[in-house]
Design a protein around this motif. Structure first.
Motif, PDB file in Angstrom:
ATOM      1  N   ARG A   5       0.848  -1.209   0.000  1.00  0.00           N
ATOM      2  CA  ARG A   5       0.000   0.000   0.000  1.00  0.00           C
ATOM      3  C   ARG A   5       0.878   1.252   0.000  1.00  0.00           C
ATOM      4  N   LYS A   6       1.918   1.221   0.835  1.00  0.00           N
ATOM      5  CA  LYS A   6       2.840   2.345   0.938  1.00  0.00           C
ATOM      6  C   LYS A   6       3.484   2.621  -0.425  1.00  0.00           C
ATOM      7  N   LYS A   7       3.853   1.546  -1.110  1.00  0.00           N
ATOM      8  CA  LYS A   7       4.500   1.673  -2.412  1.00  0.00           C
ATOM      9  C   LYS A   7       3.563   2.356  -3.426  1.00  0.00           C
ATOM     10  N   VAL A   8       2.284   1.993  -3.387  1.00  0.00           N
ATOM     11  CA  VAL A   8       1.316   2.628  -4.290  1.00  0.00           C
ATOM     12  C   VAL A   8       1.266   4.131  -4.034  1.00  0.00           C
ATOM     13  N   PHE A   9       1.183   4.519  -2.748  1.00  0.00           N
ATOM     14  CA  PHE A   9       1.135   5.945  -2.416  1.00  0.00           C
ATOM     15  C   PHE A   9       2.431   6.648  -2.818  1.00  0.00           C
ATOM     16  N   ASN A  10       3.565   5.964  -2.659  1.00  0.00           N
ATOM     17  CA  ASN A  10       4.854   6.537  -3.078  1.00  0.00           C
ATOM     18  C   ASN A  10       4.888   6.752  -4.591  1.00  0.00           C
ATOM     19  N   LEU A  11       4.359   5.771  -5.331  1.00  0.00           N
ATOM     20  CA  LEU A  11       4.323   5.887  -6.796  1.00  0.00           C
ATOM     21  C   LEU A  11       3.402   7.028  -7.235  1.00  0.00           C
ATOM     22  N   ILE A  12       2.294   7.205  -6.506  1.00  0.00           N
ATOM     23  CA  ILE A  12       1.390   8.317  -6.816  1.00  0.00           C
ATOM     24  C   ILE A  12       2.131   9.641  -6.580  1.00  0.00           C
ATOM     25  N   GLY A  13       2.883   9.699  -5.476  1.00  0.00           N
ATOM     26  CA  GLY A  13       3.679  10.886  -5.169  1.00  0.00           C
ATOM     27  C   GLY A  13       4.708  11.167  -6.244  1.00  0.00           C
ATOM     28  N   LEU A  14       5.336  10.106  -6.720  1.00  0.00           N
ATOM     29  CA  LEU A  14       6.338  10.204  -7.781  1.00  0.00           C
ATOM     30  C   LEU A  14       5.695  10.723  -9.074  1.00  0.00           C
TER      31      LEU A  14
END
Length: 105
Positions: A5-14
């Motif tokens: 889940r954290k990775k998805v949010f990080n990718l959205i941030g990216l």
């Protein structure tokens, strides 16, 4: 929060930093209709109306759509206030997010 889940949010941030995200109902809808959206994410706590509208729109245009996170989480990932919907415009980033979301579901 799970690492996926954290990775998805990080990718959205990216995607946000590289200006490959539009958010908010109006902009997301516009991106879908202009076939610029590579992936659409709608918050799980968005209204049924919003979910139905984007589901129909994305299914018709064969754009992957996910119901993920809450409005506040999606907004935070983008450095904004709450957001009910967002569209990822970059195919590469959309594929990376798609892959992570498939692992979660």
């Amino acid at each position: 929060m799970s690492p996926e889940r954290k990775k998805v949010f990080n990718l959205i941030g990216l995607a946000m930093k590289s200006r490959n995200v539009v958010s908010g109902e109006f902009s997301t809808e516009k991106a879908v209709k202009e076939k610029k959206a590579a992936l659409v994410i709608v918050a799980e706590d968005a209204s049924d109306n919003t979910k139905k509208m984007f589901t129909n729109m994305c299914t018709y245009r064969k754009i992957p759509i996910y119901f993920f996170g809450e409005k506040v989480e999606l907004g935070r990932a983008m450095g904004k206030e709450f957001r009910a919907s967002l569209a990822v415009l970059d195919k590469g980033l959309a594929d990376a997010i798609d892959k992570q979301l498939k692992m979660i579901q």
